[in-house]
Design an enzyme around this catalytic site. Structure first.
Site, PDB file in Angstrom:
ATOM      1  N   HIS A   1       0.820  -1.216   0.000  1.00 54.48           N
ATOM      2  CA  HIS A   1       0.000   0.000   0.000  1.00 54.48           C
ATOM      3  C   HIS A   1       0.849   1.258   0.000  1.00 54.48           C
ATOM      4  O   HIS A   1       0.356   2.344   0.325  1.00 54.48           O
ATOM      5  CB  HIS A   1      -0.937   0.010   1.224  1.00 54.48           C
TER       6      HIS A   1
ATOM      7  N   CYS B   1       4.550  12.375  -7.616  1.00 57.10           N
ATOM      8  CA  CYS B   1       3.975  13.491  -8.374  1.00 57.10           C
ATOM      9  C   CYS B   1       2.722  13.000  -9.104  1.00 57.10           C
ATOM     10  O   CYS B   1       2.812  12.069  -9.925  1.00 57.10           O
ATOM     11  CB  CYS B   1       4.986  14.019  -9.400  1.00 57.10           C
TER      12      CYS B   1
ATOM     13  N   CYS C   1       7.312  19.318  -7.866  1.00 55.74           N
ATOM     14  CA  CYS C   1       7.896  18.017  -8.209  1.00 55.74           C
ATOM     15  C   CYS C   1       9.339  18.243  -8.683  1.00 55.74           C
ATOM     16  O   CYS C   1       9.576  19.095  -9.553  1.00 55.74           O
ATOM     17  CB  CYS C   1       7.078  17.370  -9.337  1.00 55.74           C
TER      18      CYS C   1
ATOM     19  N   CYS D   1       9.213  17.460 -12.753  1.00 54.07           N
ATOM     20  CA  CYS D   1       8.457  18.296 -13.706  1.00 54.07           C
ATOM     21  C   CYS D   1       8.124  19.674 -13.141  1.00 54.07           C
ATOM     22  O   CYS D   1       7.619  20.531 -13.876  1.00 54.07           O
ATOM     23  CB  CYS D   1       7.162  17.574 -14.114  1.00 54.07           C
TER      24      CYS D   1
ATOM     25  N   GLY E   1      -2.256  -9.388  12.311  1.00 56.30           N
ATOM     26  CA  GLY E   1      -2.742  -8.044  12.616  1.00 56.30           C
ATOM     27  C   GLY E   1      -3.543  -7.380  11.523  1.00 56.30           C
ATOM     28  O   GLY E   1      -3.433  -6.172  11.307  1.00 56.30           O
TER      29      GLY E   1
ATOM     30  N   SER F   1      -7.609  -7.213   9.657  1.00 55.31           N
ATOM     31  CA  SER F   1      -9.020  -7.584   9.869  1.00 55.31           C
ATOM     32  C   SER F   1      -9.582  -8.379   8.697  1.00 55.31           C
ATOM     33  O   SER F   1     -10.696  -8.874   8.742  1.00 55.31           O
ATOM     34  CB  SER F   1      -9.869  -6.324  10.076  1.00 55.31           C
TER      35      SER F   1
ATOM     36  N   ASN G   1      -3.615 -12.969  15.344  1.00 53.51           N
ATOM     37  CA  ASN G   1      -4.377 -11.724  15.401  1.00 53.51           C
ATOM     38  C   ASN G   1      -4.992 -11.540  16.781  1.00 53.51           C
ATOM     39  O   ASN G   1      -5.219 -12.519  17.499  1.00 53.51           O
ATOM     40  CB  ASN G   1      -5.487 -11.756  14.325  1.00 53.51           C
TER      41      ASN G   1
ATOM     42  N   ASP H   1      -8.019 -10.701  17.543  1.00 49.43           N
ATOM     43  CA  ASP H   1      -9.268 -11.490  17.549  1.00 49.43           C
ATOM     44  C   ASP H   1      -9.536 -12.021  16.149  1.00 49.43           C
ATOM     45  O   ASP H   1      -8.876 -11.644  15.192  1.00 49.43           O
ATOM     46  CB  ASP H   1     -10.461 -10.676  18.067  1.00 49.43           C
TER      47      ASP H   1
HETATM   48  N1  APR Z   1      -2.150  -7.435  18.184  1.00 50.01           N
HETATM   49  C1  APR Z   1      -2.615  -8.171  17.146  1.00 50.01           C
HETATM   50  N2  APR Z   1      -3.654  -7.782  16.371  1.00 50.01           N
HETATM   51  C2  APR Z   1      -4.231  -6.600  16.672  1.00 50.01           C
HETATM   52  C3  APR Z   1      -3.801  -5.785  17.743  1.00 50.01           C
HETATM   53  C4  APR Z   1      -2.712  -6.250  18.514  1.00 50.01           C
HETATM   54  N3  APR Z   1      -2.237  -5.551  19.542  1.00 50.01           N
HETATM   55  N4  APR Z   1      -4.604  -4.678  17.787  1.00 50.01           N
HETATM   56  C5  APR Z   1      -5.492  -4.803  16.774  1.00 50.01           C
HETATM   57  N5  APR Z   1      -5.279  -5.962  16.111  1.00 50.01           N
HETATM   58  C6  APR Z   1      -6.015  -6.495  14.964  1.00 50.01           C
HETATM   59  C7  APR Z   1      -7.498  -6.222  15.015  1.00 50.01           C
HETATM   60  O1  APR Z   1      -8.153  -7.314  15.672  1.00 50.01           O
HETATM   61  C8  APR Z   1      -7.865  -6.160  13.534  1.00 50.01           C
HETATM   62  O2  APR Z   1      -8.216  -7.451  13.062  1.00 50.01           O
HETATM   63  O3  APR Z   1      -5.531  -5.829  13.827  1.00 50.01           O
HETATM   64  C9  APR Z   1      -6.569  -5.715  12.861  1.00 50.01           C
HETATM   65  C10 APR Z   1      -6.616  -4.286  12.363  1.00 50.01           C
HETATM   66  O4  APR Z   1      -7.611  -4.205  11.384  1.00 50.01           O
HETATM   67  P1  APR Z   1      -7.782  -2.860  10.555  1.00 50.01           P
HETATM   68  O5  APR Z   1      -7.859  -1.708  11.488  1.00 50.01           O
HETATM   69  O6  APR Z   1      -8.909  -3.103   9.580  1.00 50.01           O
HETATM   70  O7  APR Z   1      -6.405  -2.685   9.750  1.00 50.01           O
HETATM   71  P2  APR Z   1      -5.938  -3.482   8.469  1.00 50.01           P
HETATM   72  O8  APR Z   1      -6.528  -4.861   8.431  1.00 50.01           O
HETATM   73  O9  APR Z   1      -4.466  -3.375   8.398  1.00 50.01           O
HETATM   74  O10 APR Z   1      -6.583  -2.608   7.274  1.00 50.01           O
HETATM   75  C11 APR Z   1      -6.244  -3.009   5.958  1.00 50.01           C
HETATM   76  O11 APR Z   1      -7.443  -1.090   5.108  1.00 50.01           O
HETATM   77  O12 APR Z   1      -7.948   1.114   5.343  1.00 50.01           O
HETATM   78  C12 APR Z   1      -7.187   0.232   4.627  1.00 50.01           C
HETATM   79  O13 APR Z   1      -5.152   0.677   3.549  1.00 50.01           O
HETATM   80  C13 APR Z   1      -5.719   0.515   4.813  1.00 50.01           C
HETATM   81  O14 APR Z   1      -3.899  -1.058   4.956  1.00 50.01           O
HETATM   82  C14 APR Z   1      -5.192  -0.741   5.477  1.00 50.01           C
HETATM   83  C15 APR Z   1      -6.211  -1.796   5.069  1.00 50.01           C
END
Ligand code: APR
Length: 232
Positions: free
Chosen positions: A106, A114, A133, A136, A172, A174, A198, A200
């Protein structure tokens, strides 16, 4: 020598004090994605977008890698496995922990792009659209971040690595945003074992062969310790 592909998301940096997106206090509770994370939002109000990313750049600079980032760097440095970290994160905590084989799918807060000619250069701490930039000269400077509706970077490399992996680990994230959220299915279709680490269960948790839930600074070092002890 196992080939391990590791996907990381905001959760691996949470315990370093960097905000995640979809938690109750997440960034998307405070900002509308269409305003700060789309090309249309940037065209409408570049100052708002730069304020959002300048704040995130400052937060990343003030943060330090945590035990989870360090454990992944140690797994790679051990040398008995080929480790590729594919991160959705735009902070530089994996680099600062020592990870070498890394893809920022990402983009990164460290990059400027630019919007006129596509030239890339190292981002200043505080970026403005009027920064000319270097190539350019146009005042169309944007963060080198992949926004919604744009294609993430180096996808062919990532999909090839997933197909040839011996293990896919997701840490880590979602599991809400594609194509990263689809990596577990890509791995599964290629017959690659999958593991979720993760806080959860993610949206795709049922697709994983195994899952361990808890804070990254506990479950990631625990898993790396097992990997290194097992292969002694
Ligand atoms: N340890 C492990 N996991 C964790 C912790 C922790 N301390 N704290 C939070 N999490 C988990 C949450 O349970 C969740 O599943 O990390 C995840 C974070 O989820 P998001 O906030 O949705 O972030 P992410 O999955 O990285 O988002 C993906 O979405 O908005 C776009 O480009 C952005 O790269 C990002 C992409």
């Amino acid at each position: 020598m196992a080939r391990i592909v590791i996907l990381t998301g905001a959760g691996i940096s949470a315990e370093s004090g960097i905000r995640t997106f979809r938690a109750s206090d997440g960034l998307w509770e405070e900002h509308r994605i269409e305003d700060v994370a789309t090309p249309e939002g940037f065209a409408r109000n570049p100052e708002l977008v730069h304020r959002f990313y300048n704040a995130r750049r400052a937060a990343a600079a003030a943060a330090a890698p945590n035990a989870a980032h360090q454990a992944l760097a140690a797994l790679e440095a051990d040398g008995r496995h080929t480790v590729l970290v594919v991160t959705q994160n735009v902070d530089d905590l994996h680099e600062r922990a020592g990870t070498q084989n890394l893809i920022h799918m990402h983009g990164t807060l460290a990059g400027a792009l630019c919007a006129g000619c596509g030239h890339r250069w190292p981002a200043p701490t505080q970026m403005q659209v009027t920064d000319p930039c270097p190539a350019c000269g146009k005042p169309k400077t944007r963060p080198d971040i992949v926004w919604f509706g744009e294609m993430p970077y180096r996808m062919e490399e990532i999909w090839a690595a997933l197909r040839q992996a011996d293990l896919f680990v997701s840490i880590g994230t979602s599991g809400n945003v594609y194509p990263a959220a689809g990596f577990v299915a890509d791995a599964m279709h290629a017959g690659v074992p999958t593991l979720e680490l993760n806080l959860d269960p993610s949206a795709g948790t049922r697709m994983f062969d195994a899952a361990r839930h808890g804070p990254a600074t506990q479950v990631v070092p625990g898993w790396v310790h097992e990997m290194l002890a097992r292969d002694r």
